[in-house]
Design an enzyme around this catalytic site. Structure first.
Site, short mmCIF file in Angstrom:
data_model
loop_
_atom_site.label_atom_id
_atom_site.label_comp_id
_atom_site.label_asym_id
_atom_site.label_seq_id
_atom_site.Cartn_x
_atom_site.Cartn_y
_atom_site.Cartn_z
N GLU A 38 -6.52 6.90 -1.26
CA GLU A 38 -6.27 5.97 -0.19
C GLU A 38 -6.77 4.60 -0.37
O GLU A 38 -6.28 3.64 -1.08
CB GLU A 38 -7.01 6.35 1.81
CG GLU A 38 -6.21 6.81 2.30
CD GLU A 38 -5.11 6.40 2.31
OE1 GLU A 38 -4.65 5.57 2.80
OE2 GLU A 38 -4.03 7.38 3.04
N HIS A 45 0.73 -0.88 0.24
CA HIS A 45 0.54 -0.27 0.02
C HIS A 45 1.22 0.68 0.14
O HIS A 45 0.69 2.09 -0.73
CB HIS A 45 -1.12 0.13 0.98
CG HIS A 45 -1.05 1.04 1.48
ND1 HIS A 45 -2.79 1.35 1.24
CD2 HIS A 45 -1.23 2.51 2.36
CE1 HIS A 45 -3.33 2.39 1.50
NE2 HIS A 45 -2.23 3.47 2.26
N GLU A 46 2.04 1.41 1.16
CA GLU A 46 2.92 2.41 0.64
C GLU A 46 3.38 2.73 -0.17
O GLU A 46 4.03 3.58 -0.92
CB GLU A 46 3.85 2.20 2.42
CG GLU A 46 3.36 2.45 3.58
CD GLU A 46 1.83 3.97 3.38
OE1 GLU A 46 2.63 4.30 3.05
OE2 GLU A 46 0.88 3.13 4.68
N HIS A 85 1.31 4.44 -3.18
CA HIS A 85 1.86 5.57 -3.22
C HIS A 85 2.66 6.55 -3.28
O HIS A 85 2.69 7.65 -3.80
CB HIS A 85 1.83 5.88 -1.18
CG HIS A 85 0.38 6.06 -0.33
ND1 HIS A 85 -0.61 6.61 -1.02
CD2 HIS A 85 0.16 5.53 0.85
CE1 HIS A 85 -2.14 6.99 -0.20
NE2 HIS A 85 -1.14 6.17 1.09
#
Length: 280
Positions: free
Chosen positions: A205, A129-130, A133
């Site tokens: 998100e 997930h990071e 980003h």
């Protein structure tokens, strides 16, 4: 509207609010000062926000011998991203974030609490997930949004302070402004800025969740991790600066009632439903 177009539109609206405040309190000169100030703040956040936030949370860089570094290296290779620097934060509350101005100068950080709490599959979902980003350059977008929102609130507070001493904004023709217009500038504009910033963060998100599931190869690990982090962080909240709340995978503190309007994250159950392909 696609997420990218929505984000661009919200950033444009946020910039417009800031420029409006500049013109409201200083006419054309104030408009130019606001523009230059926003430019300087955005450049500063672009170059230095990563170092500031890592120092703020006493993050320590770890090398190839650390399991978190090894896991991140595997995921970065799968995502076809440059290897980011990897940091561990000495905090028992489970959380993680990414920072850095671009994929070539990125860093990911995870708390000691999240490393202990999650299984390897779940931690892989979080780090993926990071990395999503990083891949989507969300760090730059959120830094610009946070900087503009902070600048708007600062200008509004300065105007409020000046009004206590009999000051008022002036238009270019030298006439004072309508008190109701001043009230909008002092009270409504900062609230609008906060709502716009949180809308940007929430939108990104969902995109990062989907991107993280693609990098990890499955949504299961991230969905399970989100549920665990949400539950545990309620019992062990993180002592986090509100200005950096948008960076974390789960908001580090809870907001109830009206404060939930300003939450930088969508409800966790909505994120899990979206990950698993359920109707929201």
């Amino acid at each position: 509207m696609t997420s990218s177009l929505k984000t661009a539109a919200l950033l444009g609206l946020l910039s417009a609010v800031f420029l409006y405040l500049g013109q409201l309190f200083g006419g054309q000169g104030g408009l130019m000062i606001a523009f230059l100030f926003a430019l300087v703040m955005n450049v500063g956040s672009y170059w230095f926000s990563d170092k500031i936030v890592l120092r703020m949370y006493r993050a320590t860089e770890v090398g190839p011998g650390h399991p978190l570094h090894q896991l991140t290296a595997e995921l970065a290779q799968r995502a076809q991203l440059p290897m980011p620097k990897v940091y561990v934060i000495p905090d028992d509350s489970p959380n993680a974030f990414a920072t850095g101005r671009n994929p070539q100068h990125a860093a990911v950080a995870a708390t000691e609490g999240i490393i202990r709490l999650l299984s390897r599959e779940e931690l892989a979902g979080v780090m993926a997930h990071e990395l999503a980003h990083v891949k989507h350059r969300d760090i730059l977008i959120s830094s610009v949004a946070a900087t503009l929102a902070a600048a708007i609130m600062m200008v509004a507070r300065m105007a409020q302070f000046a009004s206590f001493f009999g000051g008022s904004s002036r238009s270019d023709d030298g006439e004072g402004s309508n008190p109701l217009v001043l009230l909008v500038g002092i009270i409504v504009a900062p609230l609008a800025a906060m709502l716009i910033q949180t809308a940007i963060s929430r939108s990104r998100e969902f995109v990062a969740d989907a991107g993280g599931a693609a990098i990890a190869g499955s949504p299961m690990g991230l969905a399970s991790a989100l549920r665990k982090i949400e539950g545990y962080s309620q019992r062990v909240p993180m002592d986090a600066n509100p200005a950096t709340a948008h960076m974390f995978i789960i908001k580090p503190f809870s907001g109830r009632g009206l404060m939930s309007l300003f939450s930088t994250h969508p409800p966790t159950e909505q994120r899990i439903n979206a990950l698993m392909g359920r109707n929201l």
